[in-house]
Design a protein around this motif. Structure first.
Motif, PDB file in Angstrom:
ATOM      1  N   ILE A 113       0.920  -1.129  -0.149  1.00 37.65           N
ATOM      2  CA  ILE A 113       0.114  -0.046  -0.138  1.00 37.65           C
ATOM      3  C   ILE A 113       0.950   1.235  -0.107  1.00 37.65           C
ATOM      4  O   ILE A 113       1.827   1.324   0.719  1.00 37.65           O
ATOM      5  CB  ILE A 113      -0.799   0.101   1.117  1.00 37.65           C
ATOM      6  N   GLU A 114       0.726   2.267  -1.222  1.00 38.61           N
ATOM      7  CA  GLU A 114       1.399   3.510  -0.973  1.00 38.61           C
ATOM      8  C   GLU A 114       1.020   4.342  -0.011  1.00 38.61           C
ATOM      9  O   GLU A 114      -0.250   4.223   0.667  1.00 38.61           O
ATOM     10  CB  GLU A 114       1.257   3.902  -2.305  1.00 38.61           C
ATOM     11  N   GLY A 115       1.414   5.504   0.059  1.00 36.75           N
ATOM     12  CA  GLY A 115       1.056   6.539   1.029  1.00 36.75           C
ATOM     13  C   GLY A 115      -0.325   7.016   0.904  1.00 36.75           C
ATOM     14  O   GLY A 115      -1.143   7.147   1.743  1.00 36.75           O
ATOM     15  N   ASP A 116      -0.530   7.290  -0.282  1.00 35.78           N
ATOM     16  CA  ASP A 116      -1.853   7.827  -0.770  1.00 35.78           C
ATOM     17  C   ASP A 116      -3.165   6.643  -0.496  1.00 35.78           C
ATOM     18  O   ASP A 116      -4.360   6.836  -0.558  1.00 35.78           O
ATOM     19  CB  ASP A 116      -2.001   8.374  -2.036  1.00 35.78           C
ATOM     20  N   GLY A 117      -2.480   5.519  -0.436  1.00 32.00           N
ATOM     21  CA  GLY A 117      -3.671   4.377  -0.260  1.00 32.00           C
ATOM     22  C   GLY A 117      -3.964   4.388   0.990  1.00 32.00           C
ATOM     23  O   GLY A 117      -4.934   3.769   1.327  1.00 32.00           O
ATOM     24  N   ASN A 118      -3.092   4.563   1.905  1.00 30.19           N
ATOM     25  CA  ASN A 118      -3.164   4.666   3.424  1.00 30.19           C
ATOM     26  C   ASN A 118      -4.206   5.670   3.785  1.00 30.19           C
ATOM     27  O   ASN A 118      -5.047   5.519   4.554  1.00 30.19           O
ATOM     28  CB  ASN A 118      -1.929   4.969   4.165  1.00 30.19           C
ATOM     29  N   ASP A 119      -3.885   6.884   3.126  1.00 29.84           N
ATOM     30  CA  ASP A 119      -5.110   8.153   3.382  1.00 29.84           C
ATOM     31  C   ASP A 119      -6.256   7.799   2.807  1.00 29.84           C
ATOM     32  O   ASP A 119      -7.368   7.999   3.401  1.00 29.84           O
ATOM     33  CB  ASP A 119      -4.475   9.254   2.474  1.00 29.84           C
ATOM     34  N   MET A 266      10.903   9.472  -0.064  1.00 28.22           N
ATOM     35  CA  MET A 266      10.680   8.051   0.918  1.00 28.22           C
ATOM     36  C   MET A 266      10.487   8.649   2.350  1.00 28.22           C
ATOM     37  O   MET A 266       9.528   7.892   2.877  1.00 28.22           O
ATOM     38  CB  MET A 266      11.774   7.100   0.712  1.00 28.22           C
ATOM     39  N   ILE A 267      11.418   9.373   2.733  1.00 29.98           N
ATOM     40  CA  ILE A 267      11.272   9.824   4.354  1.00 29.98           C
ATOM     41  C   ILE A 267       9.950  10.360   4.460  1.00 29.98           C
ATOM     42  O   ILE A 267       9.159  10.278   5.519  1.00 29.98           O
ATOM     43  CB  ILE A 267      12.339  10.998   4.527  1.00 29.98           C
ATOM     44  N   ILE A 268       9.342  11.232   3.565  1.00 26.13           N
ATOM     45  CA  ILE A 268       7.924  11.979   3.721  1.00 26.13           C
ATOM     46  C   ILE A 268       6.805  10.712   3.658  1.00 26.13           C
ATOM     47  O   ILE A 268       5.975  10.919   4.608  1.00 26.13           O
ATOM     48  CB  ILE A 268       7.792  12.967   2.736  1.00 26.13           C
ATOM     49  N   ARG A 269       7.120  10.024   2.835  1.00 25.04           N
ATOM     50  CA  ARG A 269       6.049   8.777   2.925  1.00 25.04           C
ATOM     51  C   ARG A 269       5.977   8.118   3.978  1.00 25.04           C
ATOM     52  O   ARG A 269       4.797   7.700   4.457  1.00 25.04           O
ATOM     53  CB  ARG A 269       6.314   8.036   1.581  1.00 25.04           C
ATOM     54  N   LYS A 270       7.241   7.876   4.722  1.00 24.41           N
ATOM     55  CA  LYS A 270       7.093   7.049   5.975  1.00 24.41           C
ATOM     56  C   LYS A 270       6.765   8.076   7.035  1.00 24.41           C
ATOM     57  O   LYS A 270       5.846   7.088   7.887  1.00 24.41           O
ATOM     58  CB  LYS A 270       8.807   6.589   6.095  1.00 24.41           C
ATOM     59  N   MET A 271       7.074   9.155   7.087  1.00 23.95           N
ATOM     60  CA  MET A 271       6.411   9.905   8.075  1.00 23.95           C
ATOM     61  C   MET A 271       4.927  10.074   8.202  1.00 23.95           C
ATOM     62  O   MET A 271       4.207   9.715   9.048  1.00 23.95           O
ATOM     63  CB  MET A 271       7.089  11.511   7.922  1.00 23.95           C
ATOM     64  N   ARG A 272       4.383  10.149   6.824  1.00 20.33           N
ATOM     65  CA  ARG A 272       2.822  10.027   6.561  1.00 20.33           C
ATOM     66  C   ARG A 272       2.114   8.572   6.958  1.00 20.33           C
ATOM     67  O   ARG A 272       1.160   8.613   7.621  1.00 20.33           O
ATOM     68  CB  ARG A 272       2.491  10.269   5.153  1.00 20.33           C
TER      69      ARG A 272
END
Length: 379
Positions: A113-119, A266-272
């Motif tokens: 799951i990508e970052g926007d998928g989690n949103d 990548m770092i921003i995605r992990k923070m999200r």
């Protein structure tokens, strides 16, 4: 076109199975879910084409693809959204052949799951979540004031963007169903834990040349390999995100973490992800919940599978030494006239051997084990 025809046949094969399974579990497959499945099949086809593998390949695990598409439909994740919500990759997975110690290798599609998928999942399934607002990217030169609390009263955070510097934290404003607003904050320094987990996963099959592979390593070799792994992980813990610039650790870190053009993303995605994953969710259906738990963290899932497959497999021989003891010699008791007193057994006292036998026969735990071994009712 032949490509379109082949892909349409694949969709016609999998889509009815997915819809039947969802319906049998009380989930209605709406138009958007069908679109997500079609997008997922197209994305998986791209992965297979890259590896020059056909859908009819005998080594391709079809049941795994069905399970993956079921998760996509249940969670409503769109692989063609921009930015994308889910991605797929191919992995070689070893299975134990029935009645044999030999490993059978199959190719499986792994979903992440990508970052926007989690949103998307948070907005759809978040507990008491009414709306997920645009997240804030707080940079080094921005002016930011943390929220303050006075009992149940909260003063909202203040942010003045400057547009320069590295992103040091992410803030998610979440509107709850009672119209209150909560602010969830994640710090850049916390991403170091994600990096440690990433390196640990990449070290899973590493032997550092000590053994041919980890499955053939003996006890002494395993001890040396584990010591080397601990040394590397301790160094990553000490350096934090500075480990990304350490040349000695570069081979254990994927390019997405190291490359300048993707490192900050990548770092921003992990923070999200660190924010979104900790917010409670209510899926309302066990199938959807299981789909999320199995897909939310691919690395953790692989580690759990690794532990389940290999735990308690190593035989440990322990040498037990019997303690040296001398038999107790009962000293006779004498009358005043010097004659020994003969000890009489009480009428209420059982001989020692008979007493032990009685206790074993009356032990309920022993009866339970006997029933289990005999395959009695309930076993």
């Amino acid at each position: 076109m032949p490509f379109s025809t082949a892909l349409t046949k694949v969709n016609d094969t999998f889509a009815p199975m997915i819809e039947d399974q969802l319906t049998s579990n009380g989930i209605k497959m709406d138009t958007y879910s069908k679109q997500c499945v079609l997008s997922a099949i197209s994305a998986i086809n791209g992965v297979l084409d890259t590896k020059m593998i056909s859908w009819n390949d005998e080594q391709l695990d079809k049941s795994n693809i069905t399970d993956t598409l079921l998760k996509v439909a249940a969670l409503k994740l769109n692989a063609t959204a921009s930015p994308r919500e889910v991605y797929f990759q191919l992995r070689n997975v070893a299975f134990s052949a029935q009645g044999s110690k030999e490993k059978i290798w199959k190719k499986q599609i792994e979903m992440g799951i990508e970052g926007d998928g989690n949103d998307s999942i948070l907005a759809r399934f978040g507990r008491d979540v009414k709306a997920v607002k645009q997240f804030w990217l707080i940079r080094e030169n921005d002016k930011f004031e943390f929220p303050s609390y006075n009992g149940l009263e909260m003063t909202s955070p203040k942010w003045t963007p400057s547009g320069s510097g590295k992103c040091i934290r992410v803030v998610y404003p979440i509107i709850k169903t009672d119209n209150t607003v909560e602010y969830y904050i994640s710090e850049r320094a916390d991403v170091a834990r994600n990096l440690i987990a990433h390196v640990n996963n990449n070290l899973m099959n590493e032997t550092f040349g000590i053994a041919e592979n980890r499955f053939k390593a003996n006890a002494d070799q395993k001890a040396k390999i584990n010591a080397k792994k601990k040394e590397i992980l301790d160094k990553v813990k000490k350096l934090g995100l500075d480990a990304l610039d350490d040349p000695d650790l570069g081979e254990y870190i994927s390019p997405a973490w190291k490359d300048p053009q993707s490192q900050e993303t990548m770092i921003i995605r992990k923070m999200r992800n660190n924010i979104v994953k900790k917010i409670p969710k209510d899926f309302g259906n066990a199938v959807i919940q299981m789909s999320y738990e199995e897909s939310a963290d691919g690395e953790a899932t692989r580690v759990r599978k690794e532990i389940a497959e290999n735990a308690n497999r190593e035989t440990i021989d322990v040498e037990v030494k019997e303690p040296e003891s001398k038999p107790d010699i009962e000293q006779p008791v004498h009358h005043d006239n010097g004659e020994p007193i003969q000890k009489k057994e009480s009428a209420h006292e059982q001989p020692k051997a008979e007493k032990l036998k009685s206790e074993v026969e009356d032990d309920p735990v022993d009866d339970f084990e006997k029933a289990a071994a005999a395959g009695g009712p309930g076993f």
